[in-house]
Motif scaffolding. Structure first.
Motif, PDB file in Angstrom:
ATOM      1  N   GLN A 284       1.025  -8.512  -7.114  1.00 26.58           N
ATOM      2  CA  GLN A 284      -0.032  -9.217  -6.698  1.00 26.58           C
ATOM      3  C   GLN A 284      -1.212  -8.684  -7.126  1.00 26.58           C
ATOM      4  O   GLN A 284      -2.277  -9.262  -7.898  1.00 26.58           O
ATOM      5  CB  GLN A 284       0.063 -10.035  -5.389  1.00 26.58           C
ATOM      6  N   GLY A 285      -1.444  -7.268  -6.783  1.00 29.84           N
ATOM      7  CA  GLY A 285      -2.559  -6.706  -7.084  1.00 29.84           C
ATOM      8  C   GLY A 285      -2.611  -6.389  -8.669  1.00 29.84           C
ATOM      9  O   GLY A 285      -3.964  -6.375  -9.130  1.00 29.84           O
TER      10      GLY A 285
ATOM     11  N   ILE B 117       8.184  -2.807 -13.209  1.00 32.01           N
ATOM     12  CA  ILE B 117       8.844  -2.245 -12.104  1.00 32.01           C
ATOM     13  C   ILE B 117       8.899  -3.014 -10.661  1.00 32.01           C
ATOM     14  O   ILE B 117       9.662  -3.038 -10.047  1.00 32.01           O
ATOM     15  CB  ILE B 117       7.870  -0.630 -11.979  1.00 32.01           C
ATOM     16  N   CYS B 118       7.552  -3.503 -10.556  1.00 29.44           N
ATOM     17  CA  CYS B 118       7.556  -4.410  -9.207  1.00 29.44           C
ATOM     18  C   CYS B 118       8.471  -5.696  -9.125  1.00 29.44           C
ATOM     19  O   CYS B 118       8.955  -5.925  -8.310  1.00 29.44           O
ATOM     20  CB  CYS B 118       6.126  -4.844  -9.182  1.00 29.44           C
ATOM     21  N   ARG B 119       8.588  -6.117 -10.543  1.00 24.57           N
ATOM     22  CA  ARG B 119       9.314  -7.479 -10.574  1.00 24.57           C
ATOM     23  C   ARG B 119      10.842  -7.182 -10.361  1.00 24.57           C
ATOM     24  O   ARG B 119      11.649  -7.924  -9.658  1.00 24.57           O
ATOM     25  CB  ARG B 119       9.207  -7.997 -12.032  1.00 24.57           C
ATOM     26  N   GLU B 120      11.173  -5.634 -10.771  1.00 25.05           N
ATOM     27  CA  GLU B 120      12.635  -5.249 -10.542  1.00 25.05           C
ATOM     28  C   GLU B 120      12.879  -4.726  -9.335  1.00 25.05           C
ATOM     29  O   GLU B 120      14.153  -4.507  -9.023  1.00 25.05           O
ATOM     30  CB  GLU B 120      12.884  -4.509 -11.649  1.00 25.05           C
TER      31      GLU B 120
ATOM     32  N   PRO C 247       8.839  -6.995   0.064  1.00 23.64           N
ATOM     33  CA  PRO C 247       7.528  -7.439   0.233  1.00 23.64           C
ATOM     34  C   PRO C 247       6.487  -6.314  -0.357  1.00 23.64           C
ATOM     35  O   PRO C 247       5.481  -6.706  -1.037  1.00 23.64           O
ATOM     36  CB  PRO C 247       7.242  -7.598   1.553  1.00 23.64           C
ATOM     37  N   VAL C 248       6.627  -5.146  -0.302  1.00 22.81           N
ATOM     38  CA  VAL C 248       6.086  -4.297  -0.849  1.00 22.81           C
ATOM     39  C   VAL C 248       5.859  -4.168  -2.313  1.00 22.81           C
ATOM     40  O   VAL C 248       4.636  -4.255  -2.648  1.00 22.81           O
ATOM     41  CB  VAL C 248       6.555  -2.548  -0.380  1.00 22.81           C
ATOM     42  N   ALA C 249       6.948  -4.212  -3.214  1.00 23.89           N
ATOM     43  CA  ALA C 249       6.886  -4.496  -4.398  1.00 23.89           C
ATOM     44  C   ALA C 249       6.198  -5.757  -4.865  1.00 23.89           C
ATOM     45  O   ALA C 249       5.409  -6.010  -5.766  1.00 23.89           O
ATOM     46  CB  ALA C 249       8.242  -4.295  -4.944  1.00 23.89           C
TER      47      ALA C 249
END
Length: 281
Positions: free
Chosen positions: A153-154, A139-142, A146-148
């Motif tokens: 990273q977390g 989900i973060c990659r898509e 900067p928020v994603a």
């Protein structure tokens, strides 16, 4: 992508300013030719040739401006551009164009960086609580912005101690904050340069006025007014350019603050989600 946008906008802006400058220079030559013709006729028909010629020279740009008043805003700006000395006005316009180029690039970049942070965190929480960390990473990659990236990273260190996760998020957050502010230094430089060039044109215009007084051998209000007009026009355009860039710059700062706040809230929420998932196990 950002560099491409900057180059395209900057190239189009340079073409625009060069076109205006070339046109203005051509019109300046035409006006000067008309002024010389007018001066010759006056010198042949009037015994007080010197004063009359200087008056005609000072009033010629005004006549030219009156003749083009019906041409609309573009004609009016071009006339003032010529009257304010094409050289200095081109520099002021160039500072404005460069500043606007960076402003447009930053606005586009920041607008694309804004997302629905609440929905992103809800989707991440649902995946993590189901034990699907890889799904949360996807989900973060898509998701752009900067928020994603901070959330990704977390999630890359979910098996490490919380101190390491927090340290990683803070470090990467600093990098993302620097990316948000990229190019703002050039905008502030253009804001400072534009009025400075205008003031420089003011000084040059006053020097021109004194030179005309010296040449005429008399302090004539008409001669002084011509030089002061050039000086004031360059100052006005320089201040207007700085005001335009300042408005855009403040808007950019507002968007940067908003995105930075989203990044901080997302980092705190992600740490809470990871902590809850560990307690649930």
């Amino acid at each position: 992508m950002n560099r491409l946008i900057t180059r395209v906008v900057f190239s189009l802006s340079l073409i625009f300013i060069f076109t205006i400058t070339a046109t203005a220079q051509g019109d300046t030559v035409s006006v000067q030719t008309e002024q010389k013709t007018s001066q010759t006729d006056v010198a042949e028909t009037d015994s007080t040739a010197t004063d009359t010629v200087m008056t005609a020279f000072a009033e010629a740009p005004e006549d030219y401006a009156t003749a083009t008043d019906n041409g609309g805003l573009y004609k009016s700006i071009k006339v003032k551009f010529i009257e304010g000395n094409v050289g200095f006005m081109s520099l002021v316009a160039l500072a404005l164009i460069i500043g606007l180029t960076f402003c447009i690039e930053r606005i586009i970049y920041l607008s694309l960086s804004e997302i629905n942070t609440r929905k992103l965190l809800e989707d991440i929480e649902a995946k993590i609580m189901d034990g699907d960390v890889d799904g949360a990473k996807s989900i973060c990659r898509e998701t752009r912005g900067p928020v994603a990236s901070i959330c990704y990273q977390g999630l890359m260190r979910t098996d490490e101690p919380m101190e390491n996760i927090e340290r990683s998020i803070v470090s990467y957050g600093s990098v993302q904050s620097a990316n948000l502010e990229k190019g703002c230094t050039w905008i502030t430089l253009c804001i400072a340069i534009a009025p400075s060039l205008g003031f420089l044109g003011t000084v040059v215009g006053m020097v021109m006025a004194f030179e005309q007084i010296q040449t005429a051998g008399d302090i004539s209000p008409t001669i002084v007014a011509a030089g002061m007009k050039v000086a004031l026009i360059t100052t006005i355009f320089g201040i207007i350019a700085a005001l335009i860039l300042q408005v855009f710059y403040n808007y950019i700062l507002t968007k940067i603050e908003h995105i930075t706040t989203q990044m901080e809230e997302a980092a705190i929420s992600l740490l809470d989600i990871i902590m809850k998932s560990r307690q649930a196990r």
